[in-house]
Design a protein around this motif. Structure first.
Motif, PDB file in Angstrom:
ATOM      1  N   UNK A 187      62.492 -43.357  92.854  1.00 54.88           N
ATOM      2  CA  UNK A 187      63.043 -42.367  91.917  1.00 54.88           C
ATOM      3  C   UNK A 187      62.430 -42.492  90.533  1.00 54.88           C
ATOM      4  N   UNK A 188      62.102 -43.711  90.125  1.00 57.38           N
ATOM      5  CA  UNK A 188      61.533 -43.948  88.793  1.00 57.38           C
ATOM      6  C   UNK A 188      60.030 -43.713  88.745  1.00 57.38           C
ATOM      7  N   UNK A 189      59.442 -43.274  89.859  1.00 59.03           N
ATOM      8  CA  UNK A 189      58.047 -42.847  89.843  1.00 59.03           C
ATOM      9  C   UNK A 189      57.016 -43.809  90.376  1.00 59.03           C
ATOM     10  N   UNK A 190      57.441 -44.928  90.967  1.00 64.13           N
ATOM     11  CA  UNK A 190      56.461 -45.843  91.549  1.00 64.13           C
ATOM     12  C   UNK A 190      55.875 -45.212  92.812  1.00 64.13           C
ATOM     13  N   UNK A 191      54.560 -44.979  92.856  1.00 60.40           N
ATOM     14  CA  UNK A 191      53.978 -44.398  94.060  1.00 60.40           C
ATOM     15  C   UNK A 191      53.862 -45.403  95.213  1.00 60.40           C
ATOM     16  N   UNK A 192      53.830 -46.686  94.895  1.00 58.72           N
ATOM     17  CA  UNK A 192      53.764 -47.732  95.910  1.00 58.72           C
ATOM     18  C   UNK A 192      55.033 -48.565  95.806  1.00 58.72           C
ATOM     19  N   UNK A 193      55.860 -48.527  96.849  1.00 61.11           N
ATOM     20  CA  UNK A 193      57.076 -49.341  96.921  1.00 61.11           C
ATOM     21  C   UNK A 193      57.088 -49.971  98.307  1.00 61.11           C
ATOM     22  N   UNK A 194      57.204 -51.290  98.348  1.00 56.21           N
ATOM     23  CA  UNK A 194      57.154 -52.020  99.615  1.00 56.21           C
ATOM     24  C   UNK A 194      58.190 -53.126  99.655  1.00 56.21           C
ATOM     25  N   UNK A 195      58.409 -53.627 100.854  1.00 55.11           N
ATOM     26  CA  UNK A 195      59.183 -54.846 101.061  1.00 55.11           C
ATOM     27  C   UNK A 195      58.325 -55.784 101.904  1.00 55.11           C
ATOM     28  N   UNK A 250      54.386 -50.694  92.462  1.00 53.32           N
ATOM     29  CA  UNK A 250      53.129 -50.701  91.729  1.00 53.32           C
ATOM     30  C   UNK A 250      52.651 -49.272  91.524  1.00 53.32           C
ATOM     31  N   UNK A 251      51.813 -49.097  90.545  1.00 52.39           N
ATOM     32  CA  UNK A 251      51.204 -47.802  90.295  1.00 52.39           C
ATOM     33  C   UNK A 251      49.801 -47.741  90.894  1.00 52.39           C
ATOM     34  N   UNK A 252      49.384 -48.830  91.544  1.00 49.96           N
ATOM     35  CA  UNK A 252      48.068 -48.898  92.187  1.00 49.96           C
ATOM     36  C   UNK A 252      48.235 -49.479  93.579  1.00 49.96           C
ATOM     37  N   UNK A 253      47.310 -49.126  94.510  1.00 54.15           N
ATOM     38  CA  UNK A 253      47.382 -49.716  95.858  1.00 54.15           C
ATOM     39  C   UNK A 253      47.153 -51.229  95.793  1.00 54.15           C
ATOM     40  N   UNK A 254      47.647 -51.965  96.818  1.00 53.90           N
ATOM     41  CA  UNK A 254      47.480 -53.427  96.829  1.00 53.90           C
ATOM     42  C   UNK A 254      46.022 -53.845  96.864  1.00 53.90           C
ATOM     43  N   UNK A 255      45.746 -55.032  96.300  1.00 53.34           N
ATOM     44  CA  UNK A 255      44.401 -55.614  96.335  1.00 53.34           C
ATOM     45  C   UNK A 255      44.114 -56.112  97.751  1.00 53.34           C
TER      46      UNK A 255
END
Length: 152
Positions: A123-131, A146-151
């Motif tokens: 909801x707060x705009x993070x394009x990448x959310x994971x567990x 994160x705002x970027x894909x994982x390394x």
């Protein structure tokens, strides 16, 4: 019983996952996560109200949204009532976050609380959310945004 390796395991995960030199450790208790991250070459500030603590960089105060942004990553290992603030602060400053929640600040059971946190990040705009699960005993599921894909 809490896994004694939890701080080292979380620190290693953070270093492997995020390209962050400066870290805010929110509701960090005695500073054990700070100690583990510092040993891995990170500059860490722990925020908590504890008087008895390790000799690490420590801000003896409650962490809030008004805190100046002097970090590249915001984290919390079982940060209790500060979990939501970590996510909101990270969103406000467009920083990645990683939390290992243990309990909610509103009495919500653990699994719904984790899902709520992931939903809040979305909801707060993070394009990448994971567990992600840490290999430890006890509550070791990381919710991260994160705002970027994982390394890697």
């Amino acid at each position: 019983m809490a896994d004694k390796r939890r701080f080292e395991l979380f620190a290693r995960f953070l270093v492997d996952r995020f390209d962050a030199r400066r870290v805010f450790d929110v509701a960090g208790g005695q500073g054990k996560l700070n100690e583990a991250l510092s040993a891995l070459g990170r500059e860490v500030t722990t925020f908590d109200l504890r008087h008895k603590r390790l000799p690490v960089r420590y801000a003896e105060r409650i962490f809030g949204l008004e805190e100046p942004c002097e970090c590249d990553l915001v984290v919390g290992m079982h940060p209790d009532g500060a979990t939501r603030v970590i996510i909101e602060y990270a969103a406000k400053h467009r920083l990645p976050f990683a939390v290992v929640p243990c309990c909610s600040d509103n009495g919500m059971p653990y699994n719904p609380w984790r899902r709520h946190l992931a939903g809040l990040a979305t909801e707060l705009g993070f394009p990448v959310v994971e567990e992600v699960d840490l290999p430890m005993d006890g509550r070791g599921r990381v919710v991260l945004g994160s705002f970027e894909p994982p390394r890697g």
